[in-house]
Design a protein around this motif. Structure first.
Motif, PDB file in Angstrom:
ATOM      1  N   MET A 240       0.806  -1.155   0.024  1.00  0.00           N
ATOM      2  CA  MET A 240       0.473   0.180  -0.336  1.00  0.00           C
ATOM      3  C   MET A 240       1.087   1.023   0.166  1.00  0.00           C
ATOM      4  N   ILE A 241       1.944   1.235   0.669  1.00  0.00           N
ATOM      5  CA  ILE A 241       2.703   2.561   1.054  1.00  0.00           C
ATOM      6  C   ILE A 241       3.529   2.501  -0.354  1.00  0.00           C
ATOM      7  N   ASN A 242       4.202   1.261  -0.306  1.00  0.00           N
ATOM      8  CA  ASN A 242       4.989   1.341  -2.254  1.00  0.00           C
ATOM      9  C   ASN A 242       4.553   1.832  -3.210  1.00  0.00           C
ATOM     10  N   GLU A 243       2.905   1.723  -3.154  1.00  0.00           N
ATOM     11  CA  GLU A 243       1.829   2.008  -4.567  1.00  0.00           C
ATOM     12  C   GLU A 243       1.279   3.258  -3.956  1.00  0.00           C
ATOM     13  N   VAL A 244       1.361   3.708  -3.295  1.00  0.00           N
ATOM     14  CA  VAL A 244       0.011   4.860  -3.016  1.00  0.00           C
ATOM     15  C   VAL A 244       1.294   6.157  -2.742  1.00  0.00           C
ATOM     16  N   LEU A 245       1.466   6.073  -1.619  1.00  0.00           N
ATOM     17  CA  LEU A 245       2.276   7.730  -0.685  1.00  0.00           C
ATOM     18  C   LEU A 245       3.293   7.558  -1.284  1.00  0.00           C
ATOM     19  N   VAL A 246       4.539   6.846  -1.398  1.00  0.00           N
ATOM     20  CA  VAL A 246       5.703   7.174  -1.726  1.00  0.00           C
ATOM     21  C   VAL A 246       5.892   7.206  -3.636  1.00  0.00           C
TER      22      VAL A 246
ATOM     23  N   PHE B 169       5.922  14.828  -4.697  1.00  0.00           N
ATOM     24  CA  PHE B 169       5.733  16.897  -4.811  1.00  0.00           C
ATOM     25  C   PHE B 169       7.022  16.656  -3.971  1.00  0.00           C
ATOM     26  N   ALA B 170       8.469  16.451  -3.892  1.00  0.00           N
ATOM     27  CA  ALA B 170       9.598  16.415  -4.172  1.00  0.00           C
ATOM     28  C   ALA B 170       9.960  16.608  -5.745  1.00  0.00           C
TER      29      ALA B 170
ATOM     30  N   VAL C 196       8.698  18.360  -7.015  1.00  0.00           N
ATOM     31  CA  VAL C 196       7.641  19.443  -7.808  1.00  0.00           C
ATOM     32  C   VAL C 196       8.528  21.037  -7.074  1.00  0.00           C
ATOM     33  N   ILE C 197       9.602  21.037  -5.959  1.00  0.00           N
ATOM     34  CA  ILE C 197       9.807  22.046  -4.997  1.00  0.00           C
ATOM     35  C   ILE C 197      11.341  21.909  -5.512  1.00  0.00           C
ATOM     36  N   THR C 198      11.685  20.919  -6.088  1.00  0.00           N
ATOM     37  CA  THR C 198      13.180  20.784  -6.808  1.00  0.00           C
ATOM     38  C   THR C 198      12.468  21.507  -8.206  1.00  0.00           C
ATOM     39  N   THR C 199      12.039  21.510  -9.230  1.00  0.00           N
ATOM     40  CA  THR C 199      11.408  22.445 -10.278  1.00  0.00           C
ATOM     41  C   THR C 199      11.863  23.180  -9.693  1.00  0.00           C
ATOM     42  N   ALA C 200      10.933  23.775  -8.699  1.00  0.00           N
ATOM     43  CA  ALA C 200      10.821  25.381  -8.313  1.00  0.00           C
ATOM     44  C   ALA C 200      11.963  25.793  -7.936  1.00  0.00           C
ATOM     45  N   VAL C 201      13.092  25.177  -7.198  1.00  0.00           N
ATOM     46  CA  VAL C 201      13.756  25.630  -6.688  1.00  0.00           C
ATOM     47  C   VAL C 201      14.904  25.814  -8.072  1.00  0.00           C
ATOM     48  N   ILE C 202      15.050  24.943  -8.863  1.00  0.00           N
ATOM     49  CA  ILE C 202      15.865  25.596 -10.121  1.00  0.00           C
ATOM     50  C   ILE C 202      15.574  26.595 -10.849  1.00  0.00           C
ATOM     51  N   VAL C 203      13.688  26.952 -11.028  1.00  0.00           N
ATOM     52  CA  VAL C 203      13.328  28.152 -11.415  1.00  0.00           C
ATOM     53  C   VAL C 203      13.280  29.240 -11.264  1.00  0.00           C
ATOM     54  N   GLN C 204      13.216  29.013 -10.097  1.00  0.00           N
ATOM     55  CA  GLN C 204      14.009  30.036  -8.979  1.00  0.00           C
ATOM     56  C   GLN C 204      15.367  30.892  -8.841  1.00  0.00           C
ATOM     57  N   PHE C 205      15.901  29.401  -9.485  1.00  0.00           N
ATOM     58  CA  PHE C 205      17.888  30.395  -9.504  1.00  0.00           C
ATOM     59  C   PHE C 205      17.802  30.600 -11.037  1.00  0.00           C
ATOM     60  N   ILE C 206      17.238  30.282 -12.118  1.00  0.00           N
ATOM     61  CA  ILE C 206      17.119  30.346 -13.216  1.00  0.00           C
ATOM     62  C   ILE C 206      16.244  31.909 -13.447  1.00  0.00           C
ATOM     63  N   LEU C 207      15.611  32.115 -13.001  1.00  0.00           N
ATOM     64  CA  LEU C 207      15.098  33.715 -12.715  1.00  0.00           C
ATOM     65  C   LEU C 207      15.233  34.247 -12.252  1.00  0.00           C
ATOM     66  N   GLY C 208      16.101  34.010 -10.700  1.00  0.00           N
ATOM     67  CA  GLY C 208      16.630  35.022  -9.694  1.00  0.00           C
ATOM     68  C   GLY C 208      18.525  35.518 -10.977  1.00  0.00           C
ATOM     69  N   LEU C 209      18.908  34.552 -11.342  1.00  0.00           N
ATOM     70  CA  LEU C 209      19.956  34.932 -12.555  1.00  0.00           C
ATOM     71  C   LEU C 209      19.729  35.624 -13.318  1.00  0.00           C
ATOM     72  N   LEU C 210      18.769  35.415 -14.033  1.00  0.00           N
ATOM     73  CA  LEU C 210      17.917  35.897 -15.265  1.00  0.00           C
ATOM     74  C   LEU C 210      17.528  38.024 -15.495  1.00  0.00           C
ATOM     75  N   ILE C 211      16.790  37.468 -13.956  1.00  0.00           N
ATOM     76  CA  ILE C 211      17.293  38.991 -12.823  1.00  0.00           C
ATOM     77  C   ILE C 211      18.166  40.188 -13.517  1.00  0.00           C
ATOM     78  N   SER C 212      19.045  39.194 -12.508  1.00  0.00           N
ATOM     79  CA  SER C 212      20.488  40.334 -11.801  1.00  0.00           C
ATOM     80  C   SER C 212      21.171  40.461 -13.295  1.00  0.00           C
ATOM     81  N   PHE C 213      21.133  39.781 -13.708  1.00  0.00           N
ATOM     82  CA  PHE C 213      22.034  40.375 -15.412  1.00  0.00           C
ATOM     83  C   PHE C 213      21.041  40.747 -15.939  1.00  0.00           C
TER      84      PHE C 213
ATOM     85  N   ALA D  12      15.870  12.528   1.024  1.00  0.00           N
ATOM     86  CA  ALA D  12      14.620  12.123   1.578  1.00  0.00           C
ATOM     87  C   ALA D  12      13.309  11.200   0.181  1.00  0.00           C
ATOM     88  N   ILE D  13      14.245  11.549  -0.680  1.00  0.00           N
ATOM     89  CA  ILE D  13      13.819  10.502  -2.034  1.00  0.00           C
ATOM     90  C   ILE D  13      14.356   8.939  -1.815  1.00  0.00           C
TER      91      ILE D  13
END
Length: 97
Positions: free
Chosen positions: A1-7, A13-14, A16-33, A85-86
């Protein structure tokens, strides 16, 4: 059950957060330059949304990090913690499931 649904949900979710961090980093570089302008409504909305999502996650890491001057290493630490965590979740999912 845990292996098939929760994990897989937690791994998604992890990712999505990773993608958001990368997009924020790239956008921050684009703004600063000055590649993109912060006064652009789309850029401003995206930057505000990413900060609203990630600041509650990054704030505890920033408080525990030593002062490194102008370089913020908290996104790198967050990405490493997410990867750990993954790995743990996949291991627990295999053991329980």
């Amino acid at each position: 059950m845990i292996n098939e649904v929760l994990v897989p949900i937690l791994v998604l979710f992890a990712n999505v957060i990773t993608t958001a961090v990368i997009v924020q980093f790239i956008l921050g570089l684009l703004i600063s330059f000055n590649v993109v302008n912060y006064h652009n409504q789309l850029v401003s909305a995206l930057w505000t949304a990413l900060n609203a999502i990630l600041d509650p996650i990054l704030a505890p890491i920033k408080r525990r990090m030593p002062n490194t001057g102008g370089i913020d290493f908290s996104p790198i630490v967050l990405l490493l913690l997410i990867q750990v965590a993954i790995i743990i979740l996949s291991y627990v999912g295999r053991q329980v499931g």
